[in-house]
Design a protein around this motif. Structure first.
Motif, PDB file in Angstrom:
ATOM      1  N   PRO A  10       0.666  -1.285  -0.233  1.00  0.00           N
ATOM      2  CA  PRO A  10      -0.130   0.047  -0.559  1.00  0.00           C
ATOM      3  C   PRO A  10       0.586   1.074   0.371  1.00  0.00           C
ATOM      4  N   GLU A  11       1.563   1.137   0.240  1.00  0.00           N
ATOM      5  CA  GLU A  11       3.111   2.223   0.019  1.00  0.00           C
ATOM      6  C   GLU A  11       4.181   2.349  -0.513  1.00  0.00           C
ATOM      7  N   LEU A  12       5.302   3.084  -0.877  1.00  0.00           N
ATOM      8  CA  LEU A  12       6.143   2.711  -1.243  1.00  0.00           C
ATOM      9  C   LEU A  12       7.513   3.364   0.046  1.00  0.00           C
ATOM     10  N   ARG A  13       8.043   2.961   0.433  1.00  0.00           N
ATOM     11  CA  ARG A  13       9.314   3.842   1.326  1.00  0.00           C
ATOM     12  C   ARG A  13      10.645   3.130   1.435  1.00  0.00           C
ATOM     13  N   ARG A  14      11.087   4.454   0.788  1.00  0.00           N
ATOM     14  CA  ARG A  14      12.574   4.716   0.436  1.00  0.00           C
ATOM     15  C   ARG A  14      13.751   4.357   1.783  1.00  0.00           C
ATOM     16  N   THR A  63      27.533   9.136 -11.355  1.00  0.00           N
ATOM     17  CA  THR A  63      25.596   9.212 -10.796  1.00  0.00           C
ATOM     18  C   THR A  63      25.224   8.900 -12.199  1.00  0.00           C
ATOM     19  N   MET A  64      24.491   7.965 -12.611  1.00  0.00           N
ATOM     20  CA  MET A  64      23.886   7.700 -13.856  1.00  0.00           C
ATOM     21  C   MET A  64      22.605   8.411 -14.038  1.00  0.00           C
ATOM     22  N   ALA A  65      22.585   9.395 -14.945  1.00  0.00           N
ATOM     23  CA  ALA A  65      21.692  10.683 -14.689  1.00  0.00           C
ATOM     24  C   ALA A  65      20.108   9.780 -15.432  1.00  0.00           C
ATOM     25  N   ASP A  66      20.414   8.805 -16.703  1.00  0.00           N
ATOM     26  CA  ASP A  66      18.874   8.782 -17.065  1.00  0.00           C
ATOM     27  C   ASP A  66      18.419   7.211 -16.591  1.00  0.00           C
ATOM     28  N   ASN A  67      19.171   7.445 -15.444  1.00  0.00           N
ATOM     29  CA  ASN A  67      18.134   6.226 -14.920  1.00  0.00           C
ATOM     30  C   ASN A  67      18.212   6.122 -13.220  1.00  0.00           C
ATOM     31  N   TYR A  68      17.106   5.616 -12.531  1.00  0.00           N
ATOM     32  CA  TYR A  68      17.279   5.724 -10.787  1.00  0.00           C
ATOM     33  C   TYR A  68      17.813   4.189 -10.353  1.00  0.00           C
ATOM     34  N   THR A  69      18.514   4.438  -8.906  1.00  0.00           N
ATOM     35  CA  THR A  69      18.818   3.677  -8.588  1.00  0.00           C
ATOM     36  C   THR A  69      18.491   2.271  -8.348  1.00  0.00           C
ATOM     37  N   ALA A  70      19.300   1.598  -8.204  1.00  0.00           N
ATOM     38  CA  ALA A  70      18.927   0.238  -8.614  1.00  0.00           C
ATOM     39  C   ALA A  70      18.417  -0.101  -7.084  1.00  0.00           C
ATOM     40  N   GLN A  71      17.399  -0.612  -6.346  1.00  0.00           N
ATOM     41  CA  GLN A  71      16.537  -1.324  -5.755  1.00  0.00           C
ATOM     42  C   GLN A  71      16.081  -2.916  -5.490  1.00  0.00           C
ATOM     43  N   ALA A  72      16.340  -3.815  -4.114  1.00  0.00           N
ATOM     44  CA  ALA A  72      15.685  -4.667  -4.414  1.00  0.00           C
ATOM     45  C   ALA A  72      15.362  -4.958  -3.342  1.00  0.00           C
ATOM     46  N   ILE A  73      13.578  -5.300  -2.914  1.00  0.00           N
ATOM     47  CA  ILE A  73      12.727  -5.877  -2.233  1.00  0.00           C
ATOM     48  C   ILE A  73      12.701  -7.269  -1.907  1.00  0.00           C
ATOM     49  N   ILE A  74      13.082  -8.435  -1.046  1.00  0.00           N
ATOM     50  CA  ILE A  74      13.222  -9.865  -0.833  1.00  0.00           C
ATOM     51  C   ILE A  74      12.200  -9.565   0.417  1.00  0.00           C
ATOM     52  N   ILE A  75      11.654 -10.518  -0.515  1.00  0.00           N
ATOM     53  CA  ILE A  75      10.456 -11.487   1.899  1.00  0.00           C
ATOM     54  C   ILE A  75      10.377 -12.826   1.357  1.00  0.00           C
TER      55      ILE A  75
END
Length: 87
Positions: A10-14, A63-75
């Motif tokens: 329900p919400e995104l938290r960085r 800094t890669m100006a054309d991309n967002y920073t990589a992220q991983a979510i592990i459940i």
């Protein structure tokens, strides 16, 4: 087996984290002088500033100006089965 799962998020938290950041944090608190070599996306300035506030050398962070920073979510469930989402 065929696996088809869906999770409500329900919400995104960085969060700050990641391998380089976690190791740099620990080394800094142990009195070391870590140097981070990594890539950030256009949304990573706050992360770089956080590392620099600890005194971490970020001269090798690009800094890669054309991309967002990589992220991983592990459940992980109680039996240590894991589902990983990587972006």
């Amino acid at each position: 087996h065929i696996l088809n799962v869906s999770f409500l998020v329900p919400e995104l938290r960085r969060e700050f984290g990641g391998c380089a950041g976690n190791i740099a944090y620990s080394l800094h608190h142990l009195g070391g002088a870590p140097v981070v070599m990594a890539a950030l996306g256009r949304d990573g300035d706050d992360y770089r500033q956080r590392l620099q506030a600890w005194g971490v050398d970020t001269s090798l962070v690009t800094t890669m100006a054309d991309n967002y920073t990589a992220q991983a979510i592990i459940i992980t469930d109680n039996d240590n089965n894991q589902i990983t989402a990587f972006h």
